[in-house]
Design a protein around this motif. Structure first.
Motif, PDB file in Angstrom:
ATOM      1  N   ASP A 219     -14.607  27.621   6.736  1.00 15.36           N
ATOM      2  CA  ASP A 219     -15.772  28.109   5.993  1.00 15.36           C
ATOM      3  C   ASP A 219     -15.363  29.164   4.982  1.00 15.36           C
ATOM      4  O   ASP A 219     -15.744  29.120   3.805  1.00 15.36           O
ATOM      5  CB  ASP A 219     -16.788  28.669   6.987  1.00 15.36           C
ATOM      6  CG  ASP A 219     -18.060  29.149   6.302  1.00 15.36           C
ATOM      7  OD1 ASP A 219     -18.433  28.575   5.266  1.00 15.36           O
ATOM      8  OD2 ASP A 219     -18.678  30.109   6.790  1.00 15.36           O
ATOM      9  N   LEU A 220     -14.554  30.117   5.419  1.00 11.85           N
ATOM     10  CA  LEU A 220     -14.129  31.203   4.536  1.00 11.85           C
ATOM     11  C   LEU A 220     -13.158  30.711   3.458  1.00 11.85           C
ATOM     12  O   LEU A 220     -13.181  31.204   2.323  1.00 11.85           O
ATOM     13  CB  LEU A 220     -13.485  32.324   5.356  1.00 11.85           C
ATOM     14  CG  LEU A 220     -14.432  33.098   6.281  1.00 11.85           C
ATOM     15  CD1 LEU A 220     -13.659  34.103   7.126  1.00 11.85           C
ATOM     16  CD2 LEU A 220     -15.515  33.814   5.470  1.00 11.85           C
ATOM     17  N   ALA A 221     -12.299  29.756   3.816  1.00 13.57           N
ATOM     18  CA  ALA A 221     -11.349  29.219   2.839  1.00 13.57           C
ATOM     19  C   ALA A 221     -12.088  28.528   1.698  1.00 13.57           C
ATOM     20  O   ALA A 221     -11.754  28.720   0.513  1.00 13.57           O
ATOM     21  CB  ALA A 221     -10.381  28.249   3.518  1.00 13.57           C
ATOM     22  N   ALA A 222     -13.093  27.731   2.044  1.00 16.96           N
ATOM     23  CA  ALA A 222     -13.879  27.051   1.013  1.00 16.96           C
ATOM     24  C   ALA A 222     -14.606  28.060   0.134  1.00 16.96           C
ATOM     25  O   ALA A 222     -14.708  27.887  -1.088  1.00 16.96           O
ATOM     26  CB  ALA A 222     -14.881  26.101   1.668  1.00 16.96           C
ATOM     27  N   SER A 223     -15.102  29.140   0.749  1.00 15.08           N
ATOM     28  CA  SER A 223     -15.779  30.194  -0.013  1.00 15.08           C
ATOM     29  C   SER A 223     -14.797  30.924  -0.923  1.00 15.08           C
ATOM     30  O   SER A 223     -15.124  31.266  -2.066  1.00 15.08           O
ATOM     31  CB  SER A 223     -16.434  31.198   0.936  1.00 15.08           C
ATOM     32  OG  SER A 223     -17.440  30.582   1.711  1.00 15.08           O
ATOM     33  N   ALA A 224     -13.585  31.163  -0.423  1.00 12.81           N
ATOM     34  CA  ALA A 224     -12.577  31.866  -1.223  1.00 12.81           C
ATOM     35  C   ALA A 224     -12.210  31.066  -2.467  1.00 12.81           C
ATOM     36  O   ALA A 224     -12.053  31.625  -3.558  1.00 12.81           O
ATOM     37  CB  ALA A 224     -11.338  32.130  -0.369  1.00 12.81           C
ATOM     38  N   GLY A 243     -22.544  20.302  -1.803  1.00 13.71           N
ATOM     39  CA  GLY A 243     -21.773  19.070  -1.726  1.00 13.71           C
ATOM     40  C   GLY A 243     -21.141  18.857  -0.361  1.00 13.71           C
ATOM     41  O   GLY A 243     -21.415  19.597   0.590  1.00 13.71           O
ATOM     42  N   VAL A 244     -20.287  17.848  -0.287  1.00 18.36           N
ATOM     43  CA  VAL A 244     -19.575  17.549   0.960  1.00 18.36           C
ATOM     44  C   VAL A 244     -18.731  18.743   1.387  1.00 18.36           C
ATOM     45  O   VAL A 244     -18.697  19.119   2.560  1.00 18.36           O
ATOM     46  CB  VAL A 244     -18.694  16.301   0.776  1.00 18.36           C
ATOM     47  CG1 VAL A 244     -17.704  16.152   1.936  1.00 18.36           C
ATOM     48  CG2 VAL A 244     -19.561  15.051   0.661  1.00 18.36           C
ATOM     49  N   MET A 245     -18.059  19.374   0.428  1.00 15.59           N
ATOM     50  CA  MET A 245     -17.210  20.515   0.749  1.00 15.59           C
ATOM     51  C   MET A 245     -18.018  21.712   1.235  1.00 15.59           C
ATOM     52  O   MET A 245     -17.523  22.531   2.012  1.00 15.59           O
ATOM     53  CB  MET A 245     -16.382  20.912  -0.466  1.00 15.59           C
ATOM     54  CG  MET A 245     -15.250  19.959  -0.792  1.00 15.59           C
ATOM     55  SD  MET A 245     -13.993  19.935   0.501  1.00 15.59           S
ATOM     56  CE  MET A 245     -13.381  21.614   0.414  1.00 15.59           C
ATOM     57  N   ASP A 246     -19.248  21.826   0.783  1.00 12.68           N
ATOM     58  CA  ASP A 246     -20.109  22.928   1.230  1.00 12.68           C
ATOM     59  C   ASP A 246     -20.597  22.706   2.657  1.00 12.68           C
ATOM     60  O   ASP A 246     -20.720  23.656   3.429  1.00 12.68           O
ATOM     61  CB  ASP A 246     -21.324  23.057   0.296  1.00 12.68           C
ATOM     62  CG  ASP A 246     -20.928  23.438  -1.111  1.00 12.68           C
ATOM     63  OD1 ASP A 246     -20.441  24.556  -1.308  1.00 12.68           O
ATOM     64  OD2 ASP A 246     -21.103  22.599  -2.015  1.00 12.68           O
ATOM     65  N   ARG A 247     -20.855  21.469   3.018  1.00 11.23           N
ATOM     66  CA  ARG A 247     -21.436  21.184   4.328  1.00 11.23           C
ATOM     67  C   ARG A 247     -20.378  20.895   5.390  1.00 11.23           C
ATOM     68  O   ARG A 247     -20.590  21.181   6.574  1.00 11.23           O
ATOM     69  CB  ARG A 247     -22.386  19.983   4.201  1.00 11.23           C
ATOM     70  CG  ARG A 247     -23.100  19.565   5.479  1.00 11.23           C
ATOM     71  CD  ARG A 247     -24.046  20.632   6.000  1.00 11.23           C
ATOM     72  NE  ARG A 247     -23.389  21.607   6.846  1.00 11.23           N
ATOM     73  CZ  ARG A 247     -23.999  22.627   7.406  1.00 11.23           C
ATOM     74  NH1 ARG A 247     -25.279  22.835   7.212  1.00 11.23           N
ATOM     75  NH2 ARG A 247     -23.335  23.459   8.173  1.00 11.23           N
ATOM     76  N   PHE A 248     -19.248  20.312   4.976  1.00 11.97           N
ATOM     77  CA  PHE A 248     -18.234  19.896   5.946  1.00 11.97           C
ATOM     78  C   PHE A 248     -16.995  20.792   5.924  1.00 11.97           C
ATOM     79  O   PHE A 248     -15.974  20.425   6.514  1.00 11.97           O
ATOM     80  CB  PHE A 248     -17.822  18.446   5.678  1.00 11.97           C
ATOM     81  CG  PHE A 248     -18.901  17.439   5.983  1.00 11.97           C
ATOM     82  CD1 PHE A 248     -18.974  16.828   7.225  1.00 11.97           C
ATOM     83  CD2 PHE A 248     -19.852  17.115   5.031  1.00 11.97           C
ATOM     84  CE1 PHE A 248     -19.976  15.902   7.508  1.00 11.97           C
ATOM     85  CE2 PHE A 248     -20.858  16.196   5.304  1.00 11.97           C
ATOM     86  CZ  PHE A 248     -20.922  15.588   6.550  1.00 11.97           C
ATOM     87  N   ASP A 249     -17.091  21.954   5.255  1.00 15.60           N
ATOM     88  CA  ASP A 249     -15.917  22.820   5.131  1.00 15.60           C
ATOM     89  C   ASP A 249     -15.356  23.253   6.485  1.00 15.60           C
ATOM     90  O   ASP A 249     -14.137  23.275   6.689  1.00 15.60           O
ATOM     91  CB  ASP A 249     -16.223  24.049   4.263  1.00 15.60           C
ATOM     92  CG  ASP A 249     -17.486  24.779   4.695  1.00 15.60           C
ATOM     93  OD1 ASP A 249     -18.110  24.392   5.700  1.00 15.60           O
ATOM     94  OD2 ASP A 249     -17.857  25.760   4.005  1.00 15.60           O
ATOM     95  N   ILE A 252     -13.806  20.157   8.507  1.00 17.37           N
ATOM     96  CA  ILE A 252     -12.499  19.728   8.016  1.00 17.37           C
ATOM     97  C   ILE A 252     -11.381  20.400   8.802  1.00 17.37           C
ATOM     98  O   ILE A 252     -10.356  19.789   9.106  1.00 17.37           O
ATOM     99  CB  ILE A 252     -12.368  20.051   6.511  1.00 17.37           C
ATOM    100  CG1 ILE A 252     -13.229  19.075   5.689  1.00 17.37           C
ATOM    101  CG2 ILE A 252     -10.910  19.976   6.054  1.00 17.37           C
ATOM    102  CD1 ILE A 252     -13.333  19.427   4.224  1.00 17.37           C
ATOM    103  N   PHE A 253     -11.581  21.659   9.185  1.00 21.12           N
ATOM    104  CA  PHE A 253     -10.570  22.394   9.936  1.00 21.12           C
ATOM    105  C   PHE A 253     -10.688  22.151  11.440  1.00 21.12           C
ATOM    106  O   PHE A 253      -9.685  22.176  12.159  1.00 21.12           O
ATOM    107  CB  PHE A 253     -10.704  23.899   9.656  1.00 21.12           C
ATOM    108  CG  PHE A 253     -10.004  24.344   8.400  1.00 21.12           C
ATOM    109  CD1 PHE A 253     -10.331  23.801   7.169  1.00 21.12           C
ATOM    110  CD2 PHE A 253      -9.027  25.310   8.446  1.00 21.12           C
ATOM    111  CE1 PHE A 253      -9.690  24.204   6.009  1.00 21.12           C
ATOM    112  CE2 PHE A 253      -8.376  25.730   7.294  1.00 21.12           C
ATOM    113  CZ  PHE A 253      -8.714  25.173   6.076  1.00 21.12           C
ATOM    114  N   THR A 254     -11.900  21.916  11.901  1.00 17.23           N
ATOM    115  CA  THR A 254     -12.130  21.757  13.334  1.00 17.23           C
ATOM    116  C   THR A 254     -11.653  20.411  13.861  1.00 17.23           C
ATOM    117  O   THR A 254     -11.081  20.327  14.955  1.00 17.23           O
ATOM    118  CB  THR A 254     -13.630  21.912  13.638  1.00 17.23           C
ATOM    119  OG1 THR A 254     -14.041  23.235  13.310  1.00 17.23           O
ATOM    120  CG2 THR A 254     -13.921  21.650  15.103  1.00 17.23           C
ATOM    121  N   ALA A 255     -11.883  19.333  13.095  1.00 18.80           N
ATOM    122  CA  ALA A 255     -11.590  17.983  13.567  1.00 18.80           C
ATOM    123  C   ALA A 255     -10.151  17.798  14.046  1.00 18.80           C
ATOM    124  O   ALA A 255      -9.929  17.283  15.156  1.00 18.80           O
ATOM    125  CB  ALA A 255     -11.932  16.960  12.474  1.00 18.80           C
TER     126      ALA A 255
END
Length: 273
Positions: A219-224, A243-249, A252-255
């Motif tokens: 979440d923080l990486a996408a925000s950065a 977008g996808v990156m906003d909702r699945f950020d 992406i790291f958890t999976a």
């Protein structure tokens, strides 16, 4: 705005349930499409989404998912190596048309989104994957929700004031513990309604709690990245969410973390290769 986010959230949940219920090729194709959109959104930040390195990223994303869906994982590493060679070949033989940053952005976008998000599909195709893929959502979206609630109620200490002023240390702890508790509750439900597995609630507590940690980083990486490039949202595909990156950020790291924790902690029970 709240109503829009709520409706979009409900639609997302319904689509997720339907997609994961069918599993197999359906989940693979949907995850691939999400990855393609996410790669496009991320490369658009670096203004390379319509250039040749970006097009190569789309092609390799499709190829990567075809390899996964055909269960030919031995070709994954050669695919990554050839991807790097092709990108650098384009960079060299068209020099100085493309900047080195554009080449790196194309590789980064492919690995960050396509490879990392593919673990959603890879968890789903495991034995009992239809049940255990839920852990990814508990670790990511569950963590997000409970971290927000805990932060609103008890938040006093800022976690990252410059990057995300509203996030607190209390929210971080509450989200991690809350995700773990959701996992434990899910474990009890699995034992009652599916089949009993020894110590499953404890194991799922650990998986979801540990999986929630990279969710915060995602979440923080996408925000950065957005702040560095002065971007508000990655896209407008999901009304009220971006977008996808906003909702699945976070997912992406958890999976991938959930996938490897399952292999480590549940290997004997699930017969994971």
């Amino acid at each position: 705005m709240f109503v829009t986010r709520l409706i979009s959230g409900i639609v997302l949940i319904i689509l997720a349930v339907v997609t994961l219920w069918f599993g197999g090729v359906v989940t693979g194709i949907v995850t691939m499409l999400l990855s393609l959109v996410g790669v496009f959104e991320l490369m658009r930040v670096y203004k390379v989404e319509k250039k040749l390195p970006g097009i190569v990223a789309y092609v390799w994303t499709v190829g990567y998912y075809i390899i996964l869906m055909l269960d030919k994982k031995e070709f994954v590493m050669p695919l990554l190596v050839t991807y790097m060679i092709v990108l650098l070949g384009i960079y060299v033989f068209t020099f100085p048309r493309y900047h080195d940053k554009e080449t790196m952005a194309a590789f980064f976008s492919f690995f960050y989104v396509s490879v990392m998000l593919s673990y959603l599909y890879q968890v789903r195709i495991l034995p009992d994957g239809g049940y255990f893929v839920v852990l990814i959502f508990l670790s990511s979206w569950g963590n997000d929700t409970l971290a927000y609630c805990t932060g609103m109620l008890f938040g006093k200490h800022k976690m990252s004031p410059k990057l995300s002023p509203k996030k607190s240390v209390e929210g971080l702890i509450g989200g991690i513990i809350g995700a773990g508790l959701l996992g434990a509750i899910y474990g009890f439900g699995f034992n009652m309604f599916v089949r009993p597995i020894d110590n499953l609630p404890l194991l799922l507590f650990v998986i979801c709690a540990v999986g929630a940690i990279p969710a915060v980083i995602g979440d923080l990486a996408a925000s950065a990245i957005k702040r560095n490039n002065e971007v508000k949202d990655y896209g407008k595909l999901i009304p009220g969410h971006g977008g996808v990156m906003d909702r699945f950020d976070s997912m992406i790291f958890t999976a991938p973390i959930v996938f490897y924790l399952m292999k480590t902690l549940l290997q004997a029970m699930l017969y994971v290769d």
